[in-house]
Design a protein around this motif. Structure first.
Motif, mmCIF file in Angstrom:
data_model
loop_
_atom_site.group_PDB
_atom_site.id
_atom_site.type_symbol
_atom_site.label_atom_id
_atom_site.label_comp_id
_atom_site.label_asym_id
_atom_site.label_seq_id
_atom_site.Cartn_x
_atom_site.Cartn_y
_atom_site.Cartn_z
ATOM 1 N N GLU A 90 0.826 -1.206 0.000
ATOM 2 C CA GLU A 90 0.000 0.000 0.000
ATOM 3 C C GLU A 90 0.862 1.259 0.000
ATOM 4 O OE1 GLU A 90 -3.113 -0.149 -0.627
ATOM 5 O OE2 GLU A 90 -3.141 -2.347 -0.497
ATOM 6 N N GLU A 91 2.019 1.211 0.632
ATOM 7 C CA GLU A 91 2.911 2.359 0.610
ATOM 8 C C GLU A 91 3.389 2.659 -0.818
ATOM 9 O OE1 GLU A 91 6.141 1.823 3.324
ATOM 10 O OE2 GLU A 91 4.845 1.149 4.966
ATOM 11 N N LEU A 92 3.788 1.603 -1.511
ATOM 12 C CA LEU A 92 4.262 1.775 -2.887
ATOM 13 C C LEU A 92 3.132 2.188 -3.815
ATOM 14 C CD1 LEU A 92 6.711 -1.263 -3.156
ATOM 15 C CD2 LEU A 92 7.330 1.176 -3.137
ATOM 16 N N LYS A 93 1.942 1.626 -3.613
ATOM 17 C CA LYS A 93 0.794 2.014 -4.433
ATOM 18 C C LYS A 93 0.484 3.504 -4.267
ATOM 19 C CE LYS A 93 -2.850 -0.655 -4.186
ATOM 20 N NZ LYS A 93 -3.853 -1.571 -3.600
ATOM 21 N N ALA A 94 0.506 3.969 -3.028
ATOM 22 C CA ALA A 94 0.226 5.385 -2.777
ATOM 23 C C ALA A 94 1.267 6.270 -3.453
ATOM 24 C CB ALA A 94 0.195 5.649 -1.274
ATOM 25 N N ARG A 95 2.525 5.854 -3.412
ATOM 26 C CA ARG A 95 3.587 6.637 -4.046
ATOM 27 C C ARG A 95 3.407 6.653 -5.568
ATOM 28 N NH1 ARG A 95 8.912 8.245 -2.802
ATOM 29 N NH2 ARG A 95 8.801 7.247 -0.761
ATOM 30 N N ALA A 96 3.105 5.464 -6.134
ATOM 31 C CA ALA A 96 2.920 5.382 -7.584
ATOM 32 C C ALA A 96 1.746 6.251 -8.036
ATOM 33 C CB ALA A 96 2.700 3.931 -7.998
ATOM 34 N N ARG A 97 0.661 6.191 -7.279
ATOM 35 C CA ARG A 97 -0.517 6.983 -7.654
ATOM 36 C C ARG A 97 -0.214 8.473 -7.569
ATOM 37 N NH1 ARG A 97 -6.762 6.131 -5.457
ATOM 38 N NH2 ARG A 97 -7.721 7.416 -7.095
ATOM 39 N N SER A 98 0.533 8.869 -6.556
ATOM 40 C CA SER A 98 0.862 10.291 -6.400
ATOM 41 C C SER A 98 1.741 10.790 -7.544
ATOM 42 C CB SER A 98 1.569 10.529 -5.060
ATOM 43 O OG SER A 98 2.878 9.973 -5.056
ATOM 44 N N GLU A 99 2.480 9.866 -8.163
ATOM 45 C CA GLU A 99 3.344 10.238 -9.285
ATOM 46 C C GLU A 99 2.653 10.068 -10.631
ATOM 47 O OE1 GLU A 99 7.248 8.535 -9.102
ATOM 48 O OE2 GLU A 99 7.489 8.975 -6.965
ATOM 49 N N GLY A 100 1.361 9.746 -10.614
ATOM 50 C CA GLY A 100 0.617 9.605 -11.865
ATOM 51 C C GLY A 100 0.856 8.303 -12.593
ATOM 52 N N LEU A 101 1.458 7.318 -11.924
ATOM 53 C CA LEU A 101 1.746 6.014 -12.545
ATOM 54 C C LEU A 101 0.679 5.029 -12.081
ATOM 55 C CD1 LEU A 101 5.612 6.039 -12.044
ATOM 56 C CD2 LEU A 101 4.287 6.744 -14.058
ATOM 57 N N TRP A 102 -0.515 5.186 -12.606
ATOM 58 C CA TRP A 102 -1.683 4.505 -12.049
ATOM 59 C C TRP A 102 -2.660 4.154 -13.171
ATOM 60 C CZ3 TRP A 102 -1.899 2.455 -7.459
ATOM 61 C CH2 TRP A 102 -3.116 2.111 -6.867
ATOM 62 N N ASN A 103 -3.153 2.922 -13.164
ATOM 63 C CA ASN A 103 -4.121 2.472 -14.173
ATOM 64 C C ASN A 103 -3.617 2.739 -15.590
ATOM 65 O OD1 ASN A 103 -5.931 1.676 -12.134
ATOM 66 N ND2 ASN A 103 -6.913 3.685 -12.088
ATOM 67 N N LEU A 104 -2.342 2.463 -15.813
ATOM 68 C CA LEU A 104 -1.735 2.785 -17.102
ATOM 69 C C LEU A 104 -2.287 1.926 -18.230
ATOM 70 C CD1 LEU A 104 1.981 3.151 -15.924
ATOM 71 C CD2 LEU A 104 0.209 4.907 -16.102
ATOM 72 N N PHE A 105 -2.909 0.799 -17.909
ATOM 73 C CA PHE A 105 -3.436 -0.126 -18.900
ATOM 74 C C PHE A 105 -4.727 0.363 -19.549
ATOM 75 C CE2 PHE A 105 -5.915 -0.901 -15.189
ATOM 76 C CZ PHE A 105 -7.162 -1.286 -15.651
ATOM 77 N N LEU A 106 -5.450 1.261 -18.894
ATOM 78 C CA LEU A 106 -6.805 1.594 -19.313
ATOM 79 C C LEU A 106 -6.788 2.693 -20.379
ATOM 80 C CD1 LEU A 106 -9.703 0.708 -18.542
ATOM 81 C CD2 LEU A 106 -9.842 2.756 -17.125
ATOM 82 N N PRO A 107 -7.356 2.417 -21.562
ATOM 83 C CA PRO A 107 -7.333 3.403 -22.650
ATOM 84 C C PRO A 107 -8.391 4.486 -22.474
ATOM 85 C CG PRO A 107 -8.445 1.418 -23.391
ATOM 86 C CD PRO A 107 -7.948 1.127 -21.984
ATOM 87 N N ASP A 108 -8.397 5.103 -21.322
ATOM 88 C CA ASP A 108 -9.347 6.150 -20.972
ATOM 89 C C ASP A 108 -8.549 7.265 -20.291
ATOM 90 O OD1 ASP A 108 -11.156 7.744 -19.328
ATOM 91 O OD2 ASP A 108 -12.696 6.253 -19.756
ATOM 92 N N SER A 109 -8.512 8.418 -20.900
ATOM 93 C CA SER A 109 -7.639 9.476 -20.397
ATOM 94 C C SER A 109 -8.127 10.074 -19.085
ATOM 95 C CB SER A 109 -7.503 10.584 -21.449
ATOM 96 O OG SER A 109 -8.779 11.090 -21.806
ATOM 97 N N GLU A 110 -9.390 9.833 -18.724
ATOM 98 C CA GLU A 110 -9.897 10.342 -17.451
ATOM 99 C C GLU A 110 -9.677 9.348 -16.318
ATOM 100 O OE1 GLU A 110 -13.922 11.594 -17.727
ATOM 101 O OE2 GLU A 110 -13.551 13.048 -19.323
ATOM 102 N N LEU A 111 -9.880 8.067 -16.595
ATOM 103 C CA LEU A 111 -9.758 7.048 -15.554
ATOM 104 C C LEU A 111 -8.383 6.389 -15.534
ATOM 105 C CD1 LEU A 111 -13.239 5.299 -15.974
ATOM 106 C CD2 LEU A 111 -12.595 7.092 -14.346
ATOM 107 N N GLY A 112 -7.662 6.486 -16.631
ATOM 108 C CA GLY A 112 -6.342 5.870 -16.726
ATOM 109 C C GLY A 112 -5.396 6.763 -17.491
ATOM 110 N N ALA A 113 -4.396 6.129 -18.117
ATOM 111 C CA ALA A 113 -3.406 6.914 -18.857
ATOM 112 C C ALA A 113 -3.870 7.259 -20.261
ATOM 113 C CB ALA A 113 -2.085 6.132 -18.925
ATOM 114 N N GLY A 114 -4.897 6.547 -20.769
ATOM 115 C CA GLY A 114 -5.384 6.812 -22.112
ATOM 116 C C GLY A 114 -4.481 6.280 -23.199
#
Length: 413
Positions: free
Chosen positions: A54-78
């Motif tokens: 959970e510590e690493l997940k929180a850090r990754a999310r804070s850096e914008g490295l989150w849901n990178l697989f999802l082709p949706d620019s609002e919910l993921g990286a697009g």
């Protein structure tokens, strides 16, 4: 076609690589040792989640490295499938990284199902917390008493009864069912309908894991490991009654949804295999050049240089084939890219298995221990040659399409 990484891919790839180098690689060996010590057997009711996740997940999310697989620019990286593929390869070098970036199976496939086919209610109840990394999910298809790679063989049922749907059946190899954070499963089963064709006889149903009638019977070890705290379990569903609103899409849409789910997921799996193969190759070279026997480096003995060259050729071939499949999936859709998707599902895990086997041989006894990730990579490769259908099924798909090109159609041709 052009497989040059897009600027967005390069941006995310650099950021993911940097994050892994700084925050995951230094702690991963200790992390898995502590996970094994805290969860020593198959009793999933005692399994716990290491706080570092959970510590690493929180850090990754804070850096914008989150849901990178999802082709949706609002919910993921697009990112498109092709754009995400190199990022998935980088994550494949680690067993921990996919979860840290909220890009781990089976959640990615389940989230895509909800994103593409889910109702507003389903997305609010299940997709939102999955996207937030607050819960985890399971996909229940494989059954113990039938050849489940052919969905028409499934014995589990999802029967419409007025404004409810009633589920019965036993599933196994339900990955992630042992995770204490697992809250929902997608249950695929037959929905009897005399008027429907063979591809409209299945449904996918969202099942809360605390629903009456759902029972986790046991965890199944893979090569002696229970893969805690994730786990691959056998689960029974006995007269599980849910409102019809729990059905994804509509009754009878299960096969269609499955095809949409499996296309991108197979790209992700295969690119992670290639990342794992690259890491195995690096370990093989370092070991082969740092250890000597009979007065020579191990890499200079027993045909190991030729094995190294063969591994490089095989990895690069598999990567190009997978990138081509990703490009075609984006361009024309999963059904039109069926040959390429089936081909990579055979090629990538087999390449990983062969490269890891050679790396294990050079490592000797260390290669079969938990001192390196090689044993885990081998189990991953061998398992993926069955997951989402065995090699033989995918080769059968390819052969059927090739025969049809020459006019030899029909199931018995």
């Amino acid at each position: 076609m052009d497989f040059t990484p897009s600027p967005r891919t390069e941006q995310y790839l650099d950021a993911v690589r940097r994050f892994m180098t700084q925050h995951i690689d230094p702690v991963e060996p200790r992390f898995w040792a502590e996970v094994r010590a805290a969860n020593p057997d198959g009793d999933w009711r005692k399994w716990t989640i290491h706080p570092l996740v959970e510590e690493l997940k929180a850090r990754a999310r804070s850096e914008g490295l989150w849901n990178l697989f999802l082709p949706d620019s609002e919910l993921g990286a697009g990112l498109s499938t092709l754009e995400y593929a190199p990022v998935a390869e980088q994550m494949g070098r680690s067993f921990l990284a996919p979860e840290v970036f909220n890009c781990a199976a089976p959640d990615t496939g389940n989230m895509e199902v909800l994103w593409r086919y889910g109702s507003a209610e389903q997305r609010e109840r299940w997709l939102a917390p999955l996207l937030a990394g607050e819960i985890r999910s399971v996909f229940c298809m494989t059954e113990p008493d039938t050849a489940s790679s052919d969905a028409t063989n499934l014995r589990a049922t999802a029967v419409v009864d007025g404004d409810e749907i009633v589920l019965n059946g036993t599933k196994w190899w339900s990955s992630g069912i042992g995770d204490p954070r697992a809250r929902v499963a997608i249950f695929m089963a037959r929905t009897p309908d005399e008027a429907a064709d063979r591809h409209h006889l299945h449904s996918m149903v969202l099942v809360p894991l605390d629903a009456p009638g759902v029972e986790i019977r046991r965890m199944l070890p893979v090569f002696g490991s229970y893969d805690a705290p994730h786990g691959h379990g056998e689960v029974s569903f006995t007269d599980v009654r849910l409102p019809l609103s729990a059905v994804v899409g509509a009754p009878g849409m299960g096969f269609e949804i499955a095809q949409g789910r499996l296309g991108p997921g197979r790209i992700h799996h295969c690119m992670r295999c290639i990342g794992a193969a690259e890491r195995a190759l690096e370990l093989m070279v370092d070991r082969g050049m740092s250890r000597t026997a009979f007065g020579k480096p191990l890499m200079s003995l027993g045909g190991n240089r030729e094995r190294l060259a063969d591994a490089r050729i095989a990895i690069d071939q598999a990567r190009l084939l997978t990138l081509y499949a990703a490009w075609k999936l984006d361009a024309v859709g999963a059904m039109a890219a069926m040959t390429e998707i089936s081909a990579i599902k055979v090629a990538a895990p087999n390449v990983l298995q062969r490269v890891v086997d050679d790396a294990m041989q050079i490592h000797g006894g260390a290669g079969m221990s938990d001192d390196t990730p090689l044993a885990g990579f081998f189990a991953q490769a061998r398992s993926l040659r069955l997951a989402d259908g065995p090699d033989e099924v995918h080769k059968g798909v390819i052969a059927r399409i090739e025969l049809a090109k020459r006019g030899f159609g029909g199931r018995r041709s």
